[in-house]
Scaffold this active site. Structure first.
Site, short mmCIF file in Angstrom:
data_model
loop_
_atom_site.label_atom_id
_atom_site.label_comp_id
_atom_site.label_asym_id
_atom_site.label_seq_id
_atom_site.Cartn_x
_atom_site.Cartn_y
_atom_site.Cartn_z
N GLY A 9 0.82 -1.21 0.00
CA GLY A 9 0.00 0.00 0.00
C GLY A 9 0.85 1.25 0.00
N GLY A 18 2.61 3.87 1.46
CA GLY A 18 3.14 4.14 2.78
C GLY A 18 3.48 5.59 3.03
N LYS A 72 3.69 12.72 -2.60
CA LYS A 72 4.63 11.69 -2.18
C LYS A 72 5.52 12.27 -1.09
CE LYS A 72 7.55 8.00 -3.96
NZ LYS A 72 8.10 7.35 -5.17
N ASP A 126 7.81 6.81 8.68
CA ASP A 126 7.28 8.12 9.05
C ASP A 126 6.44 8.75 7.95
OD1 ASP A 126 9.15 8.94 7.18
OD2 ASP A 126 10.52 9.83 8.64
N GLY A 127 6.34 8.09 6.80
CA GLY A 127 5.51 8.62 5.72
C GLY A 127 6.11 9.80 5.00
N ARG A 177 3.22 14.25 -7.58
CA ARG A 177 3.25 13.36 -8.74
C ARG A 177 1.92 13.39 -9.48
NH1 ARG A 177 5.18 7.49 -7.52
NH2 ARG A 177 3.18 7.29 -6.44
N ASP A 236 4.80 -4.19 -7.36
CA ASP A 236 4.05 -3.05 -6.84
C ASP A 236 4.55 -1.73 -7.43
OD1 ASP A 236 6.25 -3.96 -4.97
OD2 ASP A 236 5.93 -1.93 -4.21
N ASN A 237 5.64 -1.77 -8.18
CA ASN A 237 6.15 -0.57 -8.86
C ASN A 237 5.87 -0.60 -10.35
OD1 ASN A 237 7.20 0.38 -6.44
ND2 ASN A 237 9.23 -0.48 -6.79
N ASP A 275 7.33 5.09 -9.82
CA ASP A 275 7.98 4.86 -8.52
C ASP A 275 9.50 4.77 -8.63
OD1 ASP A 275 5.98 5.09 -6.72
OD2 ASP A 275 5.81 2.97 -6.23
#
Length: 484
Positions: free
Chosen positions: A81, A83, A103, A115-116, A166, A244-245, A254
């Site tokens: 997911g 993050g 992002k 920490d995102g 993005r 996932d990319n 990504d």
């Protein structure tokens, strides 16, 4: 910006709603006028800065992080997911809608103890490569802006947080389909819902039935092959080709420890977390197929296995034909002879011999191609010859090249055409690093200059020749980390 919220309203089980956490003392570090036009924006404003830095609400935005899974370095991770990326919705532009994502916008339910945040260096690199690839005519997501701050974050050392804004035609990944096949077993209804949404939004000419599903998967296979063929032609190594990319639309996506080739090296590794070279430059075409096979596995509840295999078998042809088209243009062979199976084989051999010579003689990939713009293809003595240590092997190749090229009536036009497809400027890792260091010192000029040059990579820019040079000793073979 004017938004629509189709993903948010139609796929409520595919995301978690989460709001960005603002960064302190936000400032514009970079802005793309070109990307801004895609969503109907013109100039950066203070109001927009507050909204895109997470310090104020953006009218019409909904804010959510998507859930998906994926194969990372060959192993399946059942729940990933977004993050550290928060999507605002689909901004409506003059020629279509684009997802807008922050992002580095802060933690989400998928941050996995992170920490995102994104650090400035990774935000700048993602911005630059998104725009560089676009202007090299490589399918890619775009970057609207980089927003800096004074917010400290810790990686290997203390750095400052930043946000890349993005733009993507879609954020749907191979991993979305894997999640609802493998991680959410028994949810074929959700798999079909996602598939129907993807087709309706991005392939409206296809029907949402058995025939449409097969036609859609064929398009995904072909688009993925074409994207990777473009990477190989321009000498781009992605570095982290996890499923996932992988964009379902075949857009480069990504970016982390990517690199453009300096010296040509088939087994070049740009990611220090990949010591075995799973995602090395020369491995990318094979990895693309492997990733499509993982997507096919996820689609087995919907598309018969025999049909999936038959479609996957068309990947290689799409890859080779796109690669040949691009490389023939680089060599000036595009208009010579009618393509045939035998001609394809001979041309691939000619191209392969040339890149092998580049590697053996440790030549710069981009500069060597650019030299063709100075070549008199009718002369027996090539201006390229002096760059090669093994001149006998070069002479043999050059003779084959001239035979394949045939007569060239207008040499200046031929040379101009070569310069229109062989860039002079690429985003070399050392150039990005120099721009990042300057930003850390409070100087944005090198970043803005580099951005300007990368939007016109085929132009001469005689006053900025230094940006076309091979890297200095310290900048050769820079290998980046996934830390961002």
């Amino acid at each position: 910006m004017k938004f629509k919220q189709d993903f948010f309203t139609q796929l409520p089980e595919f995301y978690s709603q989460v709001y960005p956490q603002g960064i302190t003392k936000p400032e514009w570090l970079a802005w793309s006028d070109d990307a801004a036009q895609l969503i109907g924006l013109s100039q950066p404003t203070d109001e927009l800065l507050l909204g895109l830095s997470g310090n104020a609400a953006v009218d019409g935005a909904t804010y959510y992080a998507q859930v998906y899974s994926g194969h990372q370095f060959g192993g399946y991770t059942p729940r990933l997911g977004d993050g550290r990326s928060i999507i605002l919705g689909e901004a409506i532009g003059p020629n279509g809608a684009w997802d807008v994502a922050l992002k580095g916008g802060g933690p989400t339910p998928y941050s996995r103890r992170g920490d995102g945040r994104a650090v400035m260096r990774s935000a700048v690199r993602e911005f630059l490569v998104s725009e560089a690839l676009h202007h090299l005519h490589v399918p890619t997501t775009r970057a609207l802006a980089v927003i800096g701050s004074d917010l400290p974050v810790w990686r290997e050392s203390q750095e400052t947080a930043a946000i890349t804004v993005r733009l993507a035609r879609s954020h749907i990944r191979f991993g979305h389909f894997e999640f609802f096949c493998h991680s959410e077993r028994g949810r074929a209804d959700k798999l079909i819902q996602l598939l129907n949404f993807t087709i309706t939004q991005h392939y409206p000419h296809l029907s949402c039935d058995a025939a449409g599903y097969k036609a859609w998967f064929l398009q995904v296979v072909q688009d993925t092959a074409k994207m990777i063929a473009h990477w190989q032609a321009v000498g781009f190594a992605h570095g982290v080709m996890n499923t996932d990319n992988m964009s379902i639309l075949g857009d480069s996506f990504d970016f982390g420890p990517f690199a453009f080739l300096d010296t040509f090296q088939e087994d070049f590794i740009c990611n220090h977390s990949d010591p075995e070279g799973r995602y090395a430059f020369g491995q990318q075409p094979g990895v693309g197929l492997w990733n499509l096979q993982r997507l096919a596995q996820a689609l087995t509840p919907v598309i018969p296995s025999d049909d999936l295999i038959a479609i996957l078998n068309q990947y290689q042809e799409a890859l080779v034909q796109t690669y040949l088209r691009l490389m023939r243009a680089k060599l000036g062979l595009s208009a010579v002879d009618v393509p045939s199976v035998e001609q394809d084989k001979q041309d691939l051999d000619l191209i392969g011999r040339f890149t092998v010579l580049m590697e053996k003689n440790q030549l710069d990939y981009t500069q060597t191609w650019r030299q063709l713009g100075k070549l008199d293809p009718t002369s027996k003595h090539s201006a390229l010859r002096d760059d090669f240590i093994d001149v006998s092997q070069f002479d043999a190749w050059y003779q084959s090249y001239q035979q394949r090229l045939g007569a060239v009536a207008d040499i200046p036009t031929w040379q101009t055409e070569r310069n229109s497809v062989n860039p002079k400027y690429i985003l070399r890792n050392y150039l990005a690093q120099e721009a990042i260091i300057a930003v850390e010192e409070g100087n944005l000029a090198p970043l803005h200059l580099l951005q300007k040059i990368l939007t016109q990579p085929f132009a001469e820019h005689a006053e900025h020749e230094d940006l076309a040079k091979r890297p200095p000793d310290w900048g050769q073979g820079l290998i980046m980390s996934c830390s961002s």
